[in-house]
Design a protein around this motif. Structure first.
Motif, PDB file in Angstrom:
ATOM      1  N   ASP A 105      -4.018   2.549  10.275  1.00 46.86           N
ATOM      2  CA  ASP A 105      -4.330   3.182   8.989  1.00 46.86           C
ATOM      3  C   ASP A 105      -5.144   4.448   9.249  1.00 46.86           C
ATOM      4  O   ASP A 105      -6.159   4.394   9.960  1.00 46.86           O
ATOM      5  N   ILE A 106      -4.727   5.564   8.687  1.00 49.77           N
ATOM      6  CA  ILE A 106      -5.443   6.831   8.868  1.00 49.77           C
ATOM      7  C   ILE A 106      -6.911   6.703   8.443  1.00 49.77           C
ATOM      8  O   ILE A 106      -7.781   7.398   8.961  1.00 49.77           O
ATOM      9  N   ASP A 132       1.469   4.694  12.300  1.00 55.06           N
ATOM     10  CA  ASP A 132       1.825   4.784  10.887  1.00 55.06           C
ATOM     11  C   ASP A 132       1.458   3.443  10.271  1.00 55.06           C
ATOM     12  O   ASP A 132       1.392   2.430  10.981  1.00 55.06           O
ATOM     13  N   TYR A 170      -3.350  10.541   2.191  1.00 54.53           N
ATOM     14  CA  TYR A 170      -3.595   9.094   2.079  1.00 54.53           C
ATOM     15  C   TYR A 170      -5.027   8.720   2.461  1.00 54.53           C
ATOM     16  O   TYR A 170      -5.400   7.542   2.393  1.00 54.53           O
ATOM     17  N   THR A 197       1.523  15.268   9.652  1.00 60.43           N
ATOM     18  CA  THR A 197       2.241  15.954   8.578  1.00 60.43           C
ATOM     19  C   THR A 197       2.593  14.977   7.463  1.00 60.43           C
ATOM     20  O   THR A 197       3.100  13.879   7.708  1.00 60.43           O
ATOM     21  N   GLY A 198       2.252  15.369   6.243  1.00 57.87           N
ATOM     22  CA  GLY A 198       2.582  14.575   5.054  1.00 57.87           C
ATOM     23  C   GLY A 198       1.740  13.323   4.887  1.00 57.87           C
ATOM     24  O   GLY A 198       2.092  12.446   4.084  1.00 57.87           O
ATOM     25  N   THR A 199       0.619  13.204   5.573  1.00 56.14           N
ATOM     26  CA  THR A 199      -0.117  11.937   5.589  1.00 56.14           C
ATOM     27  C   THR A 199      -1.609  12.064   5.217  1.00 56.14           C
ATOM     28  O   THR A 199      -2.215  11.087   4.756  1.00 56.14           O
ATOM     29  N   LYS A 234      10.397  10.847  14.306  1.00 55.02           N
ATOM     30  CA  LYS A 234      11.212  11.980  14.766  1.00 55.02           C
ATOM     31  C   LYS A 234      10.402  13.008  15.573  1.00 55.02           C
ATOM     32  O   LYS A 234      10.873  13.508  16.594  1.00 55.02           O
ATOM     33  N   ASP A 235       9.184  13.305  15.135  1.00 55.24           N
ATOM     34  CA  ASP A 235       8.379  14.322  15.825  1.00 55.24           C
ATOM     35  C   ASP A 235       7.778  13.748  17.121  1.00 55.24           C
ATOM     36  O   ASP A 235       7.753  14.422  18.147  1.00 55.24           O
ATOM     37  N   GLY A 239       0.388   9.184  11.277  1.00 52.48           N
ATOM     38  CA  GLY A 239       1.340   9.007  10.172  1.00 52.48           C
ATOM     39  C   GLY A 239       2.719   9.440  10.624  1.00 52.48           C
ATOM     40  O   GLY A 239       3.378  10.253   9.978  1.00 52.48           O
ATOM     41  N   ARG A 266       0.809  -1.219   0.000  1.00 50.54           N
ATOM     42  CA  ARG A 266       0.000   0.000   0.000  1.00 50.54           C
ATOM     43  C   ARG A 266       0.843   1.271   0.000  1.00 50.54           C
ATOM     44  O   ARG A 266       0.352   2.344  -0.327  1.00 50.54           O
ATOM     45  N   THR A 267       2.097   1.130   0.442  1.00 43.36           N
ATOM     46  CA  THR A 267       2.956   2.329   0.465  1.00 43.36           C
ATOM     47  C   THR A 267       4.411   1.940   0.211  1.00 43.36           C
ATOM     48  O   THR A 267       4.888   0.937   0.747  1.00 43.36           O
ATOM     49  N   GLY A 271       5.578   8.103  10.651  1.00 44.93           N
ATOM     50  CA  GLY A 271       6.799   7.688   9.948  1.00 44.93           C
ATOM     51  C   GLY A 271       7.747   6.977  10.889  1.00 44.93           C
ATOM     52  O   GLY A 271       7.366   6.051  11.612  1.00 44.93           O
TER      53      GLY A 271
HETATM   54  C1  LIG Z   1       5.575  12.077   3.953  1.00 40.14           C
HETATM   55  S1  LIG Z   1       5.664  10.748   5.111  1.00 40.14           S
HETATM   56  C2  LIG Z   1       5.592  11.645   6.639  1.00 40.14           C
HETATM   57  C3  LIG Z   1       6.086  10.867   7.819  1.00 40.14           C
HETATM   58  C4  LIG Z   1       6.195  11.650   9.140  1.00 40.14           C
HETATM   59  N1  LIG Z   1       4.956  12.311   9.485  1.00 40.14           N
HETATM   60  C5  LIG Z   1       7.325  12.635   9.064  1.00 40.14           C
HETATM   61  O1  LIG Z   1       7.086  13.834   8.853  1.00 40.14           O
HETATM   62  O2  LIG Z   1       8.467  12.192   9.197  1.00 40.14           O
HETATM   63  C6  LIG Z   1       4.048  10.029   4.959  1.00 40.14           C
HETATM   64  C7  LIG Z   1       3.769   8.922   5.959  1.00 40.14           C
HETATM   65  O3  LIG Z   1       2.435   8.443   5.798  1.00 40.14           O
HETATM   66  C8  LIG Z   1       2.451   7.044   6.051  1.00 40.14           C
HETATM   67  N2  LIG Z   1       1.225   6.449   5.503  1.00 40.14           N
HETATM   68  C9  LIG Z   1       0.944   6.118   4.232  1.00 40.14           C
HETATM   69  N3  LIG Z   1      -0.300   5.631   4.132  1.00 40.14           N
HETATM   70  C10 LIG Z   1      -0.823   5.650   5.384  1.00 40.14           C
HETATM   71  C11 LIG Z   1      -2.067   5.261   5.934  1.00 40.14           C
HETATM   72  N4  LIG Z   1      -3.046   4.771   5.161  1.00 40.14           N
HETATM   73  N5  LIG Z   1      -2.256   5.378   7.254  1.00 40.14           N
HETATM   74  C12 LIG Z   1      -1.253   5.853   8.057  1.00 40.14           C
HETATM   75  N6  LIG Z   1      -0.049   6.250   7.590  1.00 40.14           N
HETATM   76  C13 LIG Z   1       0.158   6.160   6.265  1.00 40.14           C
HETATM   77  C14 LIG Z   1       3.713   6.589   5.393  1.00 40.14           C
HETATM   78  O4  LIG Z   1       4.123   5.334   5.839  1.00 40.14           O
HETATM   79  C15 LIG Z   1       4.663   7.726   5.781  1.00 40.14           C
HETATM   80  O5  LIG Z   1       5.315   7.446   7.001  1.00 40.14           O
END
Ligand SMILES: C[S@@+](CC[C@H](N)C(=O)[O-])C[C@H]1O[C@@H](n2cnc3c(N)ncnc32)[C@H](O)[C@@H]1O
Length: 210
Positions: free
Chosen positions: A93-94, A67, A114, A109-111, A51-52, A46, A5-6, A48
């Motif tokens: 899963d979000i 995550d 999805y 952030t960044g999630t 770090k945060d 999410g 999925r990712t 990752g």
């Molecule tokens: C751009 S990264 C950001 C990671 C973290 N927030 C950071 O800033 O270091 C996006 C994250 O979303 C996670 N992700 C992808 N699909 C997801 C889902 N359905 N549910 C939860 N997390 C997901 C990925 O594994 C990844 O760690």
């Protein structure tokens, strides 16, 4: 065979930290808004490689983080142990996550991109329910601009949002900061641009009607 999925599962498989181990700048912004003296519980959606989440735990918050990647969660736990803190980190899963708790600070952030279209509304309804009164949230999401190309490391289930769409889910909240920026990124080793919408807001009503 389990469906992939990712791509992050693979990108997080080495010992190096794909996103590094330094916290994002917004963490200090959230800490200034809700210091640990008045806020305790934090949710990182999410997270990752953590770090945060680890930084917030180091600052004294009680941190829950999830995550979708097993590798990310393993590394988040390792990073926490290395820094002598605990983070309640697990795979989820979000789109479907459930928590039996409420939080003073929730961020992702960044999630958010999805989230499947059909889950957006329920997700933000859930966020409103699990945010404590006067708690704050921070969300960002990548948005589509016709003059920007899709990033080279765009993931399998990611979907661009419309400019401003994120903000509509918080029309009843007290907006503390709203922003749309275009920035250069080098993730995946190829320089590219993103457009990102960001919101920080406070829950000021106990019951939000959607
Ligand atoms: C751009 S990264 C950001 C990671 C973290 N927030 C950071 O800033 O270091 C996006 C994250 O979303 C996670 N992700 C992808 N699909 C997801 C889902 N359905 N549910 C939860 N997390 C997901 C990925 O594994 C990844 O760690």
């Amino acid at each position: 065979m389990e469906k992939i999925r990712t791509n992050y599962e693979k990108w997080y498989s080495s010992d190096d930290y794909y996103w590094g181990t330094k916290p994002a700048g917004f963490c200090d912004e959230l800490i200034n808004l809700r210091p640990v003296s008045i806020a305790k519980k934090v949710l990182d959606i999410g997270c990752g490689e953590g770090k945060d989440a680890v930084y917030m735990a180091q600052k004294g918050y009680s941190v829950t983080a999830f995550d979708i990647t097993k590798n990310g969660i393993e590394k988040a736990k390792k990073l926490a142990a290395r820094n002598n803190v605990t983070v309640d980190a697990y795979v989820d899963d979000i789109n479907t996550f459930q928590v039996n708790d409420t939080f003073d600070i929730i961020y992702s952030t960044g999630t958010v991109q999805y989230l499947f279209d059909e889950n957006k509304y329920a997700f933000f309804e859930k966020i409103a329910k699990i945010t404590n009164l006067n708690g704050i949230v921070y969300f960002n999401v990548f948005v589509e601009k016709p003059f920007l190309q899709l990033p080279p490391d765009w993931d399998i289930e990611e979907k661009m949002w419309k400019s401003g769409e994120l903000f509509c889910f918080f029309s009843d909240w007290k907006i503390l900061n709203i922003n749309e920026v275009i920035f250069k990124d080098n993730s995946g080793g190829i320089p590219h641009f993103h457009c990102m919408d960001t919101i920080i807001c406070e829950k000021v009503n106990q019951d939000y009607k959607f």
